[in-house]
Motif scaffolding. Structure first.
Motif: not given
Length: 170
Positions: A18-26, A140-153
């Motif tokens: 639901g949050e907008q993912a930060p933009d970056f350039e790399r 999505d196209e606006e960088r809104v997070v539709q799904y997230a998974w982050v490791a806990e181990q």
């Protein structure tokens, strides 16, 4: 028998659904070349699955990308699949060639992007070395997070079937 220690990772305040993912350039590396690219340039073209992974050469990175390759996500879903780790463009080119993956990988050697997303992982016993905690974000196209998974181990691997369900829901 497992010949490595499973370690609980500290709590993290990571980017959430639901949050907008930060933009970056790399530098974004593919099998032919690399160039500086902004994440927003990719999402402007359509959904992006952003896969944070440990440094190239570590077995978790190889395992994650082999699984993604074997599941044919780059051709099976309407999303661009990209990775991000601390590895250099040269290391990324080797991983892409050695693993036969059809994805591009962002190079984030200082782990600034990982820190911005809340998925940095300070390596035990290695002063000043931070890498990316395994994480998966469907944007999505606006960088809104539709799904997230982050490791806990560590090591931990994405719930591949769950990620596929999210990709299939596009």
């Amino acid at each position: 028998m497992v010949d490595f220690e499973v370690v609980d990772l500290p709590e993290t305040d990571h980017v959430a659904v639901g949050e907008q993912a930060p933009d970056f350039e790399r530098p974004l590396v593919n099998d032919e070349f690399w160039e500086d690219v902004a994440l927003s340039d990719l999402t402007a073209e359509g959904p992006v699955l952003l896969v944070f992974h440990p440094m190239d050469g570590a077995f978790p990175a190889t395992y994650v990308w082999s699984e993604i390759r074997d599941r044919e996500w780059t051709s099976a879903f309407d999303a661009q699949i990209v990775g991000c780790s601390i590895s250099s463009p040269y290391e990324h080119k080797d991983l892409i060639a050695d693993s036969g993956i059809d994805a591009s990988l962002f190079s984030d050697p200082a782990a600034d992007v990982a820190e911005t997303y809340g998925v940095e992982n300070d390596l035990d016993g290695m002063a000043g070395i931070t890498e990316h905690r395994p994480a998966v974000y469907l944007l999505d196209e606006e960088r809104v997070v539709q799904y997230a998974w982050v490791a806990e181990q560590w090591p931990d691997f994405p719930p591949y079937d769950e990620v596929e369900d999210a990709l299939g829901g596009l």
